[in-house]
Design a protein around this motif. Sequence first.
Motif, short mmCIF file in Angstrom:
data_model
loop_
_atom_site.label_atom_id
_atom_site.label_comp_id
_atom_site.label_asym_id
_atom_site.label_seq_id
_atom_site.Cartn_x
_atom_site.Cartn_y
_atom_site.Cartn_z
N MET A 1 94.38 -69.12 42.33
CA MET A 1 93.11 -69.75 41.94
C MET A 1 92.43 -70.29 43.18
O MET A 1 92.98 -71.12 43.89
CB MET A 1 93.37 -70.89 40.95
CG MET A 1 92.14 -71.65 40.53
SD MET A 1 92.52 -72.88 39.24
CE MET A 1 93.72 -73.90 40.07
N SER A 2 91.26 -69.81 43.47
CA SER A 2 90.54 -70.28 44.64
C SER A 2 89.81 -71.58 44.32
O SER A 2 89.20 -71.74 43.27
CB SER A 2 89.53 -69.22 45.08
OG SER A 2 88.73 -69.71 46.13
N THR A 3 89.90 -72.53 45.25
CA THR A 3 89.14 -73.78 45.09
C THR A 3 87.81 -73.69 45.85
O THR A 3 87.04 -74.63 45.86
CB THR A 3 89.95 -74.96 45.64
OG1 THR A 3 90.29 -74.69 47.02
CG2 THR A 3 91.24 -75.14 44.86
N GLN A 4 87.58 -72.56 46.49
CA GLN A 4 86.35 -72.36 47.24
C GLN A 4 85.16 -72.28 46.29
O GLN A 4 85.18 -71.58 45.29
CB GLN A 4 86.49 -71.07 48.04
CG GLN A 4 85.31 -70.77 48.94
CD GLN A 4 85.53 -69.47 49.70
OE1 GLN A 4 86.54 -68.83 49.54
NE2 GLN A 4 84.54 -69.09 50.50
N ASN A 20 83.89 -63.70 42.26
CA ASN A 20 83.18 -63.12 41.12
C ASN A 20 83.88 -63.45 39.80
O ASN A 20 85.10 -63.30 39.68
CB ASN A 20 83.09 -61.60 41.30
CG ASN A 20 82.33 -60.92 40.18
OD1 ASN A 20 81.48 -61.55 39.53
ND2 ASN A 20 82.63 -59.66 39.95
N LYS A 21 83.10 -63.86 38.82
CA LYS A 21 83.61 -64.11 37.47
C LYS A 21 83.04 -63.12 36.45
O LYS A 21 83.41 -63.16 35.27
CB LYS A 21 83.24 -65.52 37.00
CG LYS A 21 83.71 -66.66 37.88
CD LYS A 21 83.27 -67.98 37.26
CE LYS A 21 83.56 -69.16 38.16
NZ LYS A 21 83.14 -70.44 37.51
N GLY A 22 82.10 -62.27 36.88
CA GLY A 22 81.49 -61.35 35.94
C GLY A 22 80.83 -62.07 34.80
O GLY A 22 80.08 -63.04 34.99
N THR A 23 81.10 -61.65 33.58
CA THR A 23 80.46 -62.24 32.40
C THR A 23 80.97 -63.63 32.08
O THR A 23 80.50 -64.26 31.11
CB THR A 23 80.67 -61.33 31.18
OG1 THR A 23 82.08 -61.11 31.01
CG2 THR A 23 79.97 -60.00 31.36
N ALA A 24 81.91 -64.15 32.88
CA ALA A 24 82.40 -65.52 32.65
C ALA A 24 81.58 -66.57 33.38
O ALA A 24 81.86 -67.77 33.25
CB ALA A 24 83.86 -65.63 33.08
N PHE A 25 80.57 -66.17 34.15
CA PHE A 25 79.65 -67.16 34.71
C PHE A 25 78.88 -67.82 33.56
O PHE A 25 78.34 -67.15 32.68
CB PHE A 25 78.65 -66.50 35.67
CG PHE A 25 79.20 -66.21 37.04
CD1 PHE A 25 79.51 -67.25 37.91
CD2 PHE A 25 79.39 -64.91 37.47
CE1 PHE A 25 80.00 -66.99 39.18
CE2 PHE A 25 79.89 -64.63 38.74
CZ PHE A 25 80.21 -65.68 39.60
N THR A 26 78.86 -69.15 33.57
CA THR A 26 78.14 -69.88 32.53
C THR A 26 76.63 -69.79 32.75
O THR A 26 76.17 -69.37 33.82
CB THR A 26 78.55 -71.37 32.54
OG1 THR A 26 78.13 -71.95 33.79
CG2 THR A 26 80.06 -71.52 32.39
N PRO A 540 95.80 -67.65 37.93
CA PRO A 540 94.52 -66.96 37.82
C PRO A 540 93.59 -67.64 36.82
O PRO A 540 93.71 -67.46 35.61
CB PRO A 540 94.91 -65.55 37.36
CG PRO A 540 96.20 -65.75 36.63
CD PRO A 540 96.89 -66.90 37.28
N ALA A 541 92.69 -68.45 37.31
CA ALA A 541 91.74 -69.16 36.46
C ALA A 541 90.45 -69.34 37.25
O ALA A 541 90.47 -69.49 38.48
CB ALA A 541 92.30 -70.52 36.04
N TYR A 542 89.36 -69.30 36.57
CA TYR A 542 88.07 -69.49 37.22
C TYR A 542 87.85 -70.97 37.51
O TYR A 542 88.16 -71.83 36.68
CB TYR A 542 86.94 -68.99 36.34
CG TYR A 542 86.94 -67.49 36.09
CD1 TYR A 542 87.05 -66.60 37.15
CD2 TYR A 542 86.81 -66.98 34.80
CE1 TYR A 542 87.05 -65.23 36.92
CE2 TYR A 542 86.78 -65.62 34.57
CZ TYR A 542 86.91 -64.75 35.63
OH TYR A 542 86.90 -63.40 35.41
N THR A 543 87.31 -71.27 38.69
CA THR A 543 86.97 -72.64 39.02
C THR A 543 85.60 -72.97 38.45
O THR A 543 84.75 -72.10 38.26
CB THR A 543 86.95 -72.85 40.54
OG1 THR A 543 86.06 -71.90 41.14
CG2 THR A 543 88.34 -72.67 41.12
#
Length: 544
Positions: A1-4, A20-26, A540-543
């Motif tokens: 998991m990147s903290t960047q 990149n989060k693809g379609t997971a960008f809010t 593996p989780a989106y920040t």
Amino acid sequence: MSTQQPTLAGYELLRYPHLNKGTAFTDAERRTYHLEGLLPPGYRTLELQIARVHSELAHLDGDLQKYLYLSDLQSRNETMFYATLMSDPSRFMPIVYTPTVGEACQKFDHIYRGARGMYLPISARGRIKALLQNWPEKDVRFIVVTDGERILGLGDLGIGGMGIPIGKLSLYTACAGVPPQYCMPVTLDVGTNNHELLEDPLYLGLRHERVRGDEYRAFVGEFIDAVQALFPKCCVQWEDFANFNAVPLLAHYKDKLCTYNDDIQGTAAVALAGIFGALRISGGKLTDQRFLFLGGGSAATGIAELISEAMTLEGLTIDEARARHALFDVHGLMVRSRSDLADFQKPFAVDHAPLDKFVDAVKALKPTGIIGVSTVPKLFNQQVIEAMSELNERPIIFPYSNPTSRSECTAEEAYTWSNGNAIFASGSPFPPVTLHDGRTFVPGQGNNVYIFPAMGMAVYATEATRVTEEMFIVAAKAVAEQVSEESLETGLIYPPQAKILDASLHVAARVAEHIFDKNLARVPRPKDIEAYIRERAYKPAYTA
């Protein structure tokens, strides 16, 4: 998991796999990073994205197509790639690594999609440090490096061997939580002796035969010097070098930097783990075992040497321990009268008349176990398995050659010909076997994946200065101690791959404890080593 936090925006951000989060960008993130209109409006969680990946893979024909799909995913969205692998590791490991990676390496130049890893050609001698400075990450902790000469059991694949470092480092992360940003796959291109590749217009490597001798050693030396200058905390894992280079390279560098050879030491450790597991079934003592190896290369001698060192911890001298092993290669039993033995083979040469049939060597030496690292299929034939069964109530049968097409025997053959008495493990996966009497056996896969990712996590967490032989013995014992009694009853002598992350973190903690005990760590010893390891593992989780 990147903290960047993202410093990119728009299409650049969508093309940067680390962020990149693809379609997971809010919706808020899409406004902030100028992504509105560049994505479908529907928001999807990581869990839904993984479900879609599973669905897409289910509609693809063949594992190579699935390998390519996952490779593309890794290039687009690193978090989703690792989340997918970690969602079902036993399903995905055979796709991203053995056996599928073998086919991918063979067809590398014809399926090449895009840049991943560092390609260092010998034509760039004198500039290797400058080339390594092009790598985007400035803190590299792990390099898996190959020169492509002995890829699995497939031989010289030139720069097509890059699939191996890429796959191995993916498993460092997926199986043991090593953060991917610290990993660099490297191929040293010194040419190839595979003339089919040299004549292939699509071949992407240098078009000349392999450079040997002093020029080769100087090139490798320049690479190591550059790595130490740029990445002082880096551990170098040698991978799929030919025996005549692998053994001296490890001997030359093992006491000078943090390094190991997985083909020699990782293979040895997973074999030793299998032996420890087998002895939990048979009830025998390690020091009473005798092993005959089919194959006389660095993998065979590496396994024999590590077992020997483990035997010394249980009371034998090193000479007594080595005398309990024998090697059999294409020229027959390795006996002391042979004049073609390399120095690394001589400790295991036996005082015996020459034998040119493996089954005759079995009958003469009466081993308790046979270990195949020959890459020649079907040599553990019915005669061999039946001879082992006559000599032993529970014969140990380990055909470890990869990929599946190179296995010395199948699980079904070993169980059938031994009437279900074999203690079996293989290098490639085999399905459960049900005999005519209704007994079902679950074959274990003696895959180095139980060792090298955990070793990597231990080295990463402790910032170890060296990798020692004893660390591999510690790792082997830590693997074997996790096998449940229920698994042993079905013949399974390795932990289930579905729980590989927990198994690897346990092994990493054991190895890390040894690193601290031996004062090989660069960081202070924590009060709870296992908690410390788990806290540092990549998730593996989106920040936000």
